[in-house]
Design an enzyme around this catalytic site. Sequence first.
Site, PDB file in Angstrom:
ATOM      1  N   HIS A  82       5.362   5.501  22.640  1.00 15.43           N
ATOM      2  CA  HIS A  82       6.460   5.980  23.487  1.00 15.43           C
ATOM      3  C   HIS A  82       6.671   7.459  23.236  1.00 15.43           C
ATOM      4  O   HIS A  82       6.710   7.904  22.079  1.00 15.43           O
ATOM      5  CB  HIS A  82       7.748   5.207  23.192  1.00 15.43           C
ATOM      6  N   GLU A 134       0.993   0.845  20.290  1.00  9.20           N
ATOM      7  CA  GLU A 134       2.098   0.998  21.245  1.00  9.20           C
ATOM      8  C   GLU A 134       2.647   2.417  21.113  1.00  9.20           C
ATOM      9  O   GLU A 134       2.917   2.877  20.000  1.00  9.20           O
ATOM     10  CB  GLU A 134       3.192  -0.031  20.911  1.00  9.20           C
ATOM     11  N   ALA A 186       8.442   0.865  30.981  1.00  8.85           N
ATOM     12  CA  ALA A 186       9.482  -0.163  30.949  1.00  8.85           C
ATOM     13  C   ALA A 186       8.926  -1.577  30.767  1.00  8.85           C
ATOM     14  O   ALA A 186       9.661  -2.481  30.341  1.00  8.85           O
ATOM     15  CB  ALA A 186      10.321  -0.087  32.217  1.00  8.85           C
ATOM     16  N   TYR A 244      11.733  13.399  28.743  1.00 14.29           N
ATOM     17  CA  TYR A 244      10.268  13.318  28.662  1.00 14.29           C
ATOM     18  C   TYR A 244       9.559  14.672  28.666  1.00 14.29           C
ATOM     19  O   TYR A 244       8.337  14.720  28.511  1.00 14.29           O
ATOM     20  CB  TYR A 244       9.732  12.451  29.810  1.00 14.29           C
ATOM     21  N   ASN A 299       0.992   3.310  26.458  1.00 14.02           N
ATOM     22  CA  ASN A 299       2.391   3.566  26.811  1.00 14.02           C
ATOM     23  C   ASN A 299       2.708   2.681  28.009  1.00 14.02           C
ATOM     24  O   ASN A 299       2.364   3.020  29.148  1.00 14.02           O
ATOM     25  CB  ASN A 299       2.621   5.039  27.146  1.00 14.02           C
ATOM     26  N   ARG A 348      10.049  13.831  35.962  1.00 17.87           N
ATOM     27  CA  ARG A 348      10.920  12.691  35.668  1.00 17.87           C
ATOM     28  C   ARG A 348      11.789  12.973  34.440  1.00 17.87           C
ATOM     29  O   ARG A 348      11.248  13.207  33.352  1.00 17.87           O
ATOM     30  CB  ARG A 348      10.015  11.492  35.384  1.00 17.87           C
ATOM     31  N   ARG A 378      17.872   5.302  22.126  1.00 11.56           N
ATOM     32  CA  ARG A 378      18.306   5.292  23.526  1.00 11.56           C
ATOM     33  C   ARG A 378      19.092   4.011  23.843  1.00 11.56           C
ATOM     34  O   ARG A 378      19.636   3.390  22.944  1.00 11.56           O
ATOM     35  CB  ARG A 378      17.073   5.484  24.430  1.00 11.56           C
ATOM     36  N   PRO A 400       4.065   2.044  34.231  1.00 11.43           N
ATOM     37  CA  PRO A 400       4.855   2.471  35.378  1.00 11.43           C
ATOM     38  C   PRO A 400       5.661   3.741  35.144  1.00 11.43           C
ATOM     39  O   PRO A 400       6.221   3.940  34.065  1.00 11.43           O
ATOM     40  CB  PRO A 400       5.791   1.283  35.623  1.00 11.43           C
ATOM     41  N   ASN A 401       5.676   4.559  36.174  1.00  9.75           N
ATOM     42  CA  ASN A 401       6.469   5.788  36.270  1.00  9.75           C
ATOM     43  C   ASN A 401       5.926   6.937  35.424  1.00  9.75           C
ATOM     44  O   ASN A 401       6.449   8.052  35.513  1.00  9.75           O
ATOM     45  CB  ASN A 401       7.955   5.525  35.909  1.00  9.75           C
TER      46      ASN A 401
END
Length: 151
Positions: A105, A103, A82, A23, A79, A18, A112, A10-11
Amino acid sequence: MSSILILNGPNLNLLGTREPAVYGLTTLDDVRALCEDTGRQLGLKVDFRQSNHEGVLIDWIHDAGAAHRAGTLLGVVFNAGAYTHTSVALHDAIKGAGVPLVELHISNVHAREPFRHHSYLSPAAVGIVAGFGIDGYVLAMQGLARRASGA
Ligand code: DQA
């Protein structure tokens, strides 16, 4: 030719606009081009996808498990956005499918907010890449390829 599946949750379709301070300014199409270029260098076909829907991502992971068993898919770079921090269902899908999955990111999630420090995916992943920006996609693909070659 064997292939790698690159999944984006998502996103991530909003990359480029964004939160650029987190990012960067690179778009998802730029990331796709980078992955396709990396695939060419590694001699691997790249299947690059994005969805904002948890169930769609789960279905794709199930399909990836079948393709891995059939010998056509090396593994998955994921990725999960969330969903990383919320989804037991994605954890179960990765375990159930039995496909090697990295995984990924873009940001260093551990530097963060505390809610990003826990991942439901990490215990089901063969490796984790975080904090290298979009270069992380290249590193994750190289890691999967080296792992599959027994290097
Ligand atoms: C992300 C980190 C997640 O915490 C966040 O929800 C994202 C992107 C990353 O690539 O840094 O959507 O996975």
